[in-house]
Motif scaffolding. Structure first.
Motif, short mmCIF file in Angstrom:
data_model
loop_
_atom_site.label_atom_id
_atom_site.label_comp_id
_atom_site.label_asym_id
_atom_site.label_seq_id
_atom_site.Cartn_x
_atom_site.Cartn_y
_atom_site.Cartn_z
N ALA A 31 -6.41 -6.12 -2.95
CA ALA A 31 -6.24 -4.84 -3.66
C ALA A 31 -5.99 -3.77 -2.61
O ALA A 31 -6.11 -4.04 -1.42
N SER A 32 -5.67 -2.57 -3.03
CA SER A 32 -5.55 -1.48 -2.04
C SER A 32 -6.85 -0.66 -2.07
O SER A 32 -7.76 -0.93 -2.85
N GLY A 33 -6.93 0.32 -1.21
CA GLY A 33 -8.15 1.11 -1.10
C GLY A 33 -8.54 1.79 -2.40
O GLY A 33 -9.72 1.78 -2.79
N SER A 34 -7.57 2.35 -3.10
CA SER A 34 -7.90 3.07 -4.35
C SER A 34 -8.61 2.18 -5.36
O SER A 34 -9.41 2.66 -6.15
N ALA A 35 -8.28 0.90 -5.35
CA ALA A 35 -8.92 -0.02 -6.29
C ALA A 35 -10.43 -0.07 -6.07
O ALA A 35 -11.19 -0.33 -7.01
N MET A 36 -10.84 0.20 -4.84
CA MET A 36 -12.28 0.13 -4.54
C MET A 36 -13.05 1.31 -5.13
O MET A 36 -14.25 1.24 -5.32
N TRP A 37 -12.34 2.43 -5.43
CA TRP A 37 -13.00 3.52 -6.18
C TRP A 37 -13.49 2.93 -7.50
O TRP A 37 -14.64 3.14 -7.92
N GLU A 38 -12.57 2.22 -8.16
CA GLU A 38 -12.90 1.63 -9.46
C GLU A 38 -13.98 0.56 -9.31
O GLU A 38 -14.96 0.54 -10.07
N HIS A 68 -15.04 10.96 2.89
CA HIS A 68 -15.51 11.22 4.27
C HIS A 68 -14.44 11.94 5.07
O HIS A 68 -14.72 12.93 5.73
N ASN A 69 -13.22 11.40 5.00
CA ASN A 69 -12.13 12.01 5.77
C ASN A 69 -10.98 12.29 4.81
O ASN A 69 -10.35 11.35 4.32
N GLU A 70 -10.77 13.56 4.51
CA GLU A 70 -9.71 13.95 3.56
C GLU A 70 -8.37 13.86 4.28
O GLU A 70 -7.99 14.75 5.06
C1 PLP Z 1 -5.12 6.11 1.97
C2 PLP Z 1 -6.30 6.66 1.26
C3 PLP Z 1 -6.67 6.22 -0.02
C4 PLP Z 1 -5.81 5.30 -0.83
O1 PLP Z 1 -5.82 4.03 -0.33
P1 PLP Z 1 -4.71 3.00 -0.85
O2 PLP Z 1 -4.96 1.81 0.01
O3 PLP Z 1 -3.41 3.66 -0.61
O4 PLP Z 1 -4.97 2.73 -2.27
C5 PLP Z 1 -7.83 6.71 -0.57
N1 PLP Z 1 -8.59 7.59 0.07
C6 PLP Z 1 -8.27 8.06 1.29
C7 PLP Z 1 -9.17 9.04 1.95
C8 PLP Z 1 -7.11 7.61 1.92
O5 PLP Z 1 -6.79 8.07 3.13
#
Ligand code: PLP
Length: 387
Positions: free
Chosen positions: A61-68, A139-141
Protein backbone atom coordinates in the motif's frame (compact mmCIF):
# COMPACT_ATOMS: atom_id res chain seq x y z
CA UNK A 1 23.52 11.89 -19.98
CA UNK A 2 24.76 12.29 -16.45
CA UNK A 3 22.42 11.64 -13.61
CA UNK A 4 18.91 12.87 -13.03
CA UNK A 5 18.54 14.91 -9.85
CA UNK A 6 15.43 13.81 -8.02
CA UNK A 7 15.14 16.50 -5.36
CA UNK A 8 11.48 16.13 -4.49
CA UNK A 9 10.51 15.04 -0.98
CA UNK A 10 9.45 11.59 -2.16
CA UNK A 11 9.87 9.35 -3.94
CA UNK A 12 13.54 9.81 -3.15
CA UNK A 13 16.46 8.34 -5.12
CA UNK A 14 16.86 4.59 -4.67
CA UNK A 15 20.50 3.72 -3.89
CA UNK A 16 22.14 1.21 -6.29
CA UNK A 17 22.52 -1.18 -3.38
CA UNK A 18 18.75 -1.23 -2.84
CA UNK A 19 18.03 -1.57 -6.55
CA UNK A 20 20.28 -4.64 -6.63
CA UNK A 21 18.63 -6.09 -3.53
CA UNK A 22 15.21 -5.85 -5.20
CA UNK A 23 16.29 -7.35 -8.52
CA UNK A 24 15.36 -10.95 -7.79
CA UNK A 25 13.22 -13.82 -8.97
CA UNK A 26 9.89 -14.30 -7.16
CA UNK A 27 9.63 -17.04 -4.57
CA UNK A 28 7.04 -18.93 -2.56
CA UNK A 29 5.90 -16.68 0.26
CA UNK A 30 4.50 -19.73 2.06
CA UNK A 31 7.76 -21.66 2.01
CA UNK A 32 9.46 -23.08 5.08
CA UNK A 33 12.31 -20.55 4.84
CA UNK A 34 10.19 -17.45 4.28
CA UNK A 35 9.54 -16.74 7.99
CA UNK A 36 13.23 -16.19 8.65
CA UNK A 37 13.23 -13.39 6.07
CA UNK A 38 9.92 -11.86 7.21
CA UNK A 39 11.01 -11.87 10.84
CA UNK A 40 14.30 -10.17 9.99
CA UNK A 41 12.27 -7.24 8.65
CA UNK A 42 9.48 -7.15 11.24
CA UNK A 43 11.94 -7.40 14.13
CA UNK A 44 14.16 -4.58 12.88
CA UNK A 45 11.51 -2.07 11.75
CA UNK A 46 10.85 -0.95 15.36
CA UNK A 47 14.50 0.07 15.83
CA UNK A 48 14.05 2.83 13.25
CA UNK A 49 11.57 4.63 15.55
CA UNK A 50 12.97 3.45 18.91
CA UNK A 51 9.96 1.23 19.54
CA UNK A 52 10.38 -1.56 22.09
CA UNK A 53 6.71 -2.26 22.89
CA UNK A 54 3.87 -2.95 20.46
CA UNK A 55 4.34 -4.15 16.89
CA UNK A 56 5.25 -2.97 13.39
CA UNK A 57 3.29 -3.94 10.26
CA UNK A 58 3.95 -3.80 6.53
CA UNK A 59 1.23 -3.66 3.89
CA UNK A 60 1.41 -3.55 0.10
CA UNK A 61 0.00 0.00 0.00
CA UNK A 62 1.17 3.61 -0.01
CA UNK A 63 1.61 5.81 3.04
CA UNK A 64 -1.86 7.35 2.88
CA UNK A 65 -3.41 3.91 3.23
CA UNK A 66 -1.87 3.70 6.69
CA UNK A 67 -3.99 6.67 7.83
CA UNK A 68 -6.97 4.42 7.19
CA UNK A 69 -5.35 1.32 8.65
CA UNK A 70 -4.47 3.14 11.88
CA UNK A 71 -7.96 4.58 12.33
CA UNK A 72 -10.14 1.59 11.48
CA UNK A 73 -8.20 -0.65 13.85
CA UNK A 74 -8.44 1.66 16.85
CA UNK A 75 -11.56 3.85 16.65
CA UNK A 76 -15.22 3.01 17.01
CA UNK A 77 -17.56 4.04 14.17
CA UNK A 78 -18.28 7.77 14.21
CA UNK A 79 -15.58 8.59 16.76
CA UNK A 80 -14.56 12.20 17.37
CA UNK A 81 -10.97 13.24 16.69
CA UNK A 82 -8.86 16.40 17.03
CA UNK A 83 -6.34 17.59 14.45
CA UNK A 84 -4.30 20.69 13.65
CA UNK A 85 -4.31 21.53 9.93
CA UNK A 86 -1.14 23.30 8.83
CA UNK A 87 -0.54 22.05 5.30
CA UNK A 88 -1.78 19.73 2.57
CA UNK A 89 -0.84 16.47 4.29
CA UNK A 90 -2.54 17.30 7.58
CA UNK A 91 -5.51 18.32 5.40
CA UNK A 92 -5.54 14.93 3.66
CA UNK A 93 -5.20 13.05 6.97
CA UNK A 94 -8.28 14.93 8.25
CA UNK A 95 -10.11 14.28 4.98
CA UNK A 96 -9.39 10.56 5.22
CA UNK A 97 -10.78 10.42 8.75
CA UNK A 98 -13.91 12.29 7.64
CA UNK A 99 -14.36 10.02 4.62
CA UNK A 100 -14.31 7.08 7.03
CA UNK A 101 -17.19 8.64 8.96
CA UNK A 102 -15.24 10.11 11.86
CA UNK A 103 -15.86 13.64 13.15
CA UNK A 104 -12.75 15.80 13.22
CA UNK A 105 -12.40 19.00 15.26
CA UNK A 106 -9.89 20.98 13.21
CA UNK A 107 -7.46 23.53 14.65
CA UNK A 108 -6.55 25.75 11.71
CA UNK A 109 -2.99 27.06 11.61
CA UNK A 110 -1.37 29.27 8.98
CA UNK A 111 0.53 27.16 6.43
CA UNK A 112 4.17 27.65 7.36
CA UNK A 113 3.45 27.46 11.08
CA UNK A 114 3.62 24.41 13.32
CA UNK A 115 0.67 23.13 15.36
CA UNK A 116 0.02 25.31 18.40
CA UNK A 117 0.47 22.96 21.34
CA UNK A 118 -1.38 25.27 23.73
CA UNK A 119 -4.48 25.12 21.51
CA UNK A 120 -4.35 21.33 21.45
CA UNK A 121 -4.06 21.29 25.23
CA UNK A 122 -6.96 23.75 25.62
CA UNK A 123 -9.20 21.74 23.29
CA UNK A 124 -8.49 18.56 25.23
CA UNK A 125 -8.85 20.24 28.63
CA UNK A 126 -12.25 21.60 27.53
CA UNK A 127 -13.33 18.09 26.57
CA UNK A 128 -14.08 17.00 30.14
CA UNK A 129 -16.38 14.20 28.92
CA UNK A 130 -13.50 12.70 26.92
CA UNK A 131 -15.57 12.65 23.75
CA UNK A 132 -12.40 13.11 21.70
CA UNK A 133 -10.69 9.75 21.29
CA UNK A 134 -7.74 10.60 19.09
CA UNK A 135 -5.30 13.37 18.15
CA UNK A 136 -4.06 13.32 14.53
CA UNK A 137 -0.64 14.90 14.12
CA UNK A 138 1.56 15.20 11.06
CA UNK A 139 5.15 15.09 12.34
CA UNK A 140 6.69 16.64 9.26
CA UNK A 141 4.36 18.67 7.03
CA UNK A 142 5.92 17.91 3.66
CA UNK A 143 3.87 20.61 1.92
CA UNK A 144 5.44 23.47 3.89
CA UNK A 145 8.67 22.03 5.31
CA UNK A 146 7.56 22.39 8.91
CA UNK A 147 8.24 19.88 11.68
CA UNK A 148 5.89 19.67 14.62
CA UNK A 149 6.98 18.92 18.17
CA UNK A 150 5.55 15.49 18.95
CA UNK A 151 7.05 15.40 22.46
CA UNK A 152 5.34 18.71 23.26
CA UNK A 153 2.00 17.44 21.95
CA UNK A 154 2.36 14.32 24.09
CA UNK A 155 3.11 16.53 27.12
CA UNK A 156 0.02 18.63 26.34
CA UNK A 157 -2.19 15.53 26.20
CA UNK A 158 -0.74 14.45 29.54
CA UNK A 159 -1.23 17.88 31.15
CA UNK A 160 -4.87 17.82 30.04
CA UNK A 161 -5.05 14.32 31.61
CA UNK A 162 -6.78 13.23 28.42
CA UNK A 163 -6.96 9.59 27.27
CA UNK A 164 -7.05 10.34 23.50
CA UNK A 165 -4.81 8.17 21.35
CA UNK A 166 -1.89 9.88 19.60
CA UNK A 167 -1.61 9.24 15.84
CA UNK A 168 1.53 10.47 14.14
CA UNK A 169 1.99 10.70 10.38
CA UNK A 170 5.72 10.17 9.99
CA UNK A 171 5.75 9.63 6.23
CA UNK A 172 8.42 12.27 5.61
CA UNK A 173 10.12 11.98 9.00
CA UNK A 174 10.51 8.31 9.89
CA UNK A 175 13.93 6.95 8.87
CA UNK A 176 15.22 10.52 8.44
CA UNK A 177 14.42 12.51 11.59
CA UNK A 178 14.71 11.43 15.20
CA UNK A 179 11.50 9.56 16.02
CA UNK A 180 10.81 8.37 19.59
CA UNK A 181 7.85 6.02 19.48
CA UNK A 182 8.20 4.83 23.10
CA UNK A 183 9.30 8.12 24.67
CA UNK A 184 6.53 10.12 22.99
CA UNK A 185 4.05 7.33 23.81
CA UNK A 186 2.77 7.37 20.24
CA UNK A 187 -0.14 4.97 19.68
CA UNK A 188 -0.02 4.72 15.89
CA UNK A 189 2.77 5.93 13.63
CA UNK A 190 2.63 5.59 9.89
CA UNK A 191 4.99 5.85 6.95
CA UNK A 192 5.61 4.61 3.42
CA UNK A 193 8.58 3.07 1.63
CA UNK A 194 9.45 5.91 -0.78
CA UNK A 195 10.83 8.62 1.49
CA UNK A 196 13.28 7.95 4.32
CA UNK A 197 13.47 4.25 3.45
CA UNK A 198 14.79 5.18 -0.03
CA UNK A 199 12.65 2.59 -1.85
CA UNK A 200 10.00 2.81 -4.57
CA UNK A 201 6.46 3.53 -3.35
CA UNK A 202 4.38 0.47 -2.56
CA UNK A 203 4.78 -0.37 1.10
CA UNK A 204 2.78 1.13 3.93
CA UNK A 205 4.39 0.78 7.34
CA UNK A 206 2.36 1.02 10.53
CA UNK A 207 3.66 1.07 14.10
CA UNK A 208 1.16 0.29 16.86
CA UNK A 209 1.44 0.63 20.65
CA UNK A 210 0.20 -2.13 22.96
CA UNK A 211 -2.83 -0.01 23.74
CA UNK A 212 -3.63 0.47 20.06
CA UNK A 213 -3.18 -3.25 19.42
CA UNK A 214 -5.60 -4.12 22.20
CA UNK A 215 -8.20 -1.79 20.68
CA UNK A 216 -7.71 -3.56 17.37
CA UNK A 217 -9.14 -6.70 18.94
CA UNK A 218 -12.29 -4.98 20.22
CA UNK A 219 -13.38 -2.05 18.01
CA UNK A 220 -16.38 -2.77 15.79
CA UNK A 221 -15.44 -0.53 12.83
CA UNK A 222 -15.84 -2.54 9.60
CA UNK A 223 -12.47 -3.35 8.07
CA UNK A 224 -11.23 -5.94 5.65
CA UNK A 225 -7.89 -5.53 3.87
CA UNK A 226 -6.48 -3.39 6.69
CA UNK A 227 -7.77 -5.61 9.50
CA UNK A 228 -4.78 -6.20 11.77
CA UNK A 229 -6.19 -9.38 13.29
CA UNK A 230 -5.31 -11.71 10.38
CA UNK A 231 -2.11 -9.72 9.84
CA UNK A 232 -1.02 -10.30 13.43
CA UNK A 233 -1.94 -13.98 13.33
CA UNK A 234 0.06 -14.49 10.13
CA UNK A 235 3.01 -12.33 11.18
CA UNK A 236 3.33 -14.35 14.37
CA UNK A 237 4.18 -17.32 12.15
CA UNK A 238 6.43 -15.26 9.84
CA UNK A 239 3.85 -14.99 7.04
CA UNK A 240 1.39 -12.48 5.57
CA UNK A 241 -2.35 -12.97 4.97
CA UNK A 242 -2.08 -12.07 1.26
CA UNK A 243 0.80 -11.97 -1.21
CA UNK A 244 3.50 -9.64 0.12
CA UNK A 245 5.25 -7.14 -2.19
CA UNK A 246 8.33 -9.38 -2.31
CA UNK A 247 10.67 -7.13 -4.29
CA UNK A 248 9.97 -4.21 -1.99
CA UNK A 249 10.46 -6.43 1.05
CA UNK A 250 13.90 -7.40 -0.25
CA UNK A 251 14.61 -3.72 -0.63
CA UNK A 252 13.30 -2.98 2.85
CA UNK A 253 15.48 -5.70 4.37
CA UNK A 254 18.55 -4.06 2.81
CA UNK A 255 17.37 -0.52 3.63
CA UNK A 256 17.08 -1.53 7.28
CA UNK A 257 20.65 -2.79 7.17
CA UNK A 258 21.84 0.48 5.63
CA UNK A 259 19.95 2.66 8.12
CA UNK A 260 20.82 0.65 11.21
CA UNK A 261 24.48 0.33 10.14
CA UNK A 262 24.68 4.11 9.80
CA UNK A 263 22.82 4.39 13.10
CA UNK A 264 19.56 6.28 13.54
CA UNK A 265 21.30 9.04 15.51
CA UNK A 266 23.75 9.59 12.64
CA UNK A 267 20.92 9.42 10.07
CA UNK A 268 19.14 12.24 11.92
CA UNK A 269 22.37 14.22 12.37
CA UNK A 270 23.17 13.91 8.65
CA UNK A 271 19.73 15.21 7.71
CA UNK A 272 20.14 18.11 10.15
CA UNK A 273 23.51 19.09 8.68
CA UNK A 274 22.28 18.84 5.10
CA UNK A 275 19.17 20.88 5.90
CA UNK A 276 21.20 23.59 7.62
CA UNK A 277 23.26 23.95 4.45
CA UNK A 278 20.12 24.28 2.32
CA UNK A 279 18.72 26.89 4.70
CA UNK A 280 22.00 28.81 4.56
CA UNK A 281 21.68 28.78 0.76
CA UNK A 282 18.10 30.11 0.82
CA UNK A 283 19.16 32.92 3.16
CA UNK A 284 22.12 33.80 0.92
CA UNK A 285 19.76 34.06 -2.06
CA UNK A 286 17.76 36.61 -0.10
CA UNK A 287 14.68 34.39 -0.25
CA UNK A 288 12.63 33.07 2.64
CA UNK A 289 11.55 29.60 3.62
CA UNK A 290 7.91 28.65 3.82
CA UNK A 291 8.60 27.62 7.44
CA UNK A 292 8.08 30.87 9.33
CA UNK A 293 10.59 30.20 12.10
CA UNK A 294 13.99 28.48 12.16
CA UNK A 295 12.91 26.38 15.13
CA UNK A 296 10.21 24.59 13.12
CA UNK A 297 12.08 24.25 9.81
CA UNK A 298 12.14 20.67 8.53
CA UNK A 299 15.36 18.72 8.10
CA UNK A 300 13.91 16.67 5.21
CA UNK A 301 12.32 19.28 2.94
CA UNK A 302 12.62 23.04 2.48
CA UNK A 303 9.86 25.12 0.92
CA UNK A 304 11.29 28.21 -0.78
CA UNK A 305 9.00 31.22 -1.29
CA UNK A 306 9.53 33.07 -4.58
CA UNK A 307 8.98 36.86 -4.89
CA UNK A 308 5.27 37.75 -5.17
CA UNK A 309 5.59 38.81 -8.82
CA UNK A 310 7.10 35.45 -9.88
CA UNK A 311 5.66 31.98 -10.35
CA UNK A 312 7.45 29.11 -8.63
CA UNK A 313 6.18 26.79 -11.38
CA UNK A 314 8.48 28.56 -13.84
CA UNK A 315 11.50 27.75 -11.65
CA UNK A 316 10.40 24.11 -11.38
CA UNK A 317 9.80 23.88 -15.12
CA UNK A 318 13.17 25.41 -16.05
CA UNK A 319 15.04 23.24 -13.55
CA UNK A 320 13.42 20.13 -14.99
CA UNK A 321 13.74 20.89 -18.69
CA UNK A 322 17.13 22.58 -18.73
CA UNK A 323 19.02 20.92 -15.92
CA UNK A 324 17.36 17.54 -15.37
CA UNK A 325 16.56 18.56 -11.81
CA UNK A 326 13.17 17.70 -10.29
CA UNK A 327 11.97 20.07 -7.57
CA UNK A 328 8.76 19.74 -5.56
CA UNK A 329 5.84 21.98 -6.42
CA UNK A 330 3.76 24.14 -4.11
CA UNK A 331 0.64 22.20 -3.09
CA UNK A 332 -2.93 23.57 -2.91
CA UNK A 333 -2.83 27.15 -1.59
CA UNK A 334 0.96 27.24 -2.06
CA UNK A 335 0.83 26.46 -5.81
CA UNK A 336 2.98 28.96 -7.71
CA UNK A 337 4.23 30.58 -4.52
CA UNK A 338 6.60 27.90 -3.32
CA UNK A 339 8.96 25.31 -4.71
CA UNK A 340 10.34 22.58 -2.50
CA UNK A 341 13.78 21.05 -2.25
CA UNK A 342 13.70 17.51 -0.88
CA UNK A 343 16.82 16.62 1.11
CA UNK A 344 16.09 13.23 2.56
CA UNK A 345 17.29 9.72 2.02
CA UNK A 346 20.29 8.89 -0.16
CA UNK A 347 21.92 12.34 0.08
CA UNK A 348 25.24 13.84 1.01
CA UNK A 349 26.76 17.30 0.87
CA UNK A 350 27.99 17.00 -2.72
CA UNK A 351 24.76 15.65 -4.19
CA UNK A 352 22.95 18.53 -2.51
CA UNK A 353 25.58 21.05 -3.61
CA UNK A 354 24.94 20.01 -7.21
CA UNK A 355 21.19 20.30 -6.70
CA UNK A 356 21.61 23.79 -5.22
CA UNK A 357 23.68 24.76 -8.25
CA UNK A 358 20.76 23.70 -10.45
CA UNK A 359 18.34 25.70 -8.31
CA UNK A 360 20.53 28.80 -8.67
CA UNK A 361 20.61 28.41 -12.45
CA UNK A 362 16.84 27.92 -12.66
CA UNK A 363 16.18 30.90 -10.36
CA UNK A 364 18.40 33.10 -12.48
CA UNK A 365 16.77 31.86 -15.70
CA UNK A 366 13.37 32.64 -14.18
CA UNK A 367 14.45 36.25 -13.65
CA UNK A 368 14.69 36.01 -9.90
CA UNK A 369 17.62 38.15 -8.84
CA UNK A 370 20.05 36.07 -6.83
CA UNK A 371 23.82 36.06 -6.88
CA UNK A 372 24.90 32.86 -8.66
CA UNK A 373 27.12 30.84 -6.34
CA UNK A 374 25.95 32.64 -3.22
CA UNK A 375 23.75 29.83 -1.96
CA UNK A 376 26.18 27.08 -2.92
CA UNK A 377 28.96 29.05 -1.23
CA UNK A 378 26.96 29.46 1.96
CA UNK A 379 26.10 25.75 2.00
CA UNK A 380 29.76 24.86 1.39
CA UNK A 381 30.85 27.07 4.25
CA UNK A 382 28.42 25.26 6.52
CA UNK A 383 29.21 21.74 5.35
CA UNK A 384 32.98 22.21 5.41
CA UNK A 385 32.91 22.72 9.16
CA UNK A 386 30.12 20.26 10.00
CA UNK A 387 30.58 17.23 7.73
C1 PLP B 1 4.11 11.61 1.11
C2 PLP B 1 3.27 11.85 2.31
C3 PLP B 1 2.05 11.19 2.50
C4 PLP B 1 1.42 10.34 1.45
O1 PLP B 1 2.08 9.16 1.29
P1 PLP B 1 1.77 8.28 -0.01
O2 PLP B 1 2.77 7.18 0.10
O3 PLP B 1 1.98 9.19 -1.17
O4 PLP B 1 0.39 7.79 0.10
C5 PLP B 1 1.38 11.40 3.69
N1 PLP B 1 1.85 12.21 4.63
C6 PLP B 1 3.01 12.88 4.48
C7 PLP B 1 3.48 13.77 5.57
C8 PLP B 1 3.75 12.72 3.31
O5 PLP B 1 4.90 13.38 3.16
Amino acid sequence: MGRHFLQIPGPTPVPDRLQRAMHRQMEDHRSAVFPEFARRILSRLPQVVHQTRGEAFVFPASGSAMWEAALVNTQQPGARLLAPRFGQFSHLFIQTARNLGYTVDVLEEPWGEAPDVARIEAALAADTAHAITGVLLVHNETATGVTSDVAAVRAAIDRAKHPALLYVDGVSSIASLDFRFDDWRVDCAITGSQKGFMLPAGLGILYMSERALALGETVTTPRAYFDLRPMRANNAQGYFPSTPALSLLYGLDEALTMLLDEGMAQVAARHRTLANGVRAAVAAWGLSTCARRAAIASDTVTGVVVPADRDARTVIDLAFRRYDLALGSGLAELAGKVFRIGHLGDMNALTLAAALTGVEMALTDAGIAITPGSGVGAAQAHWRVTT
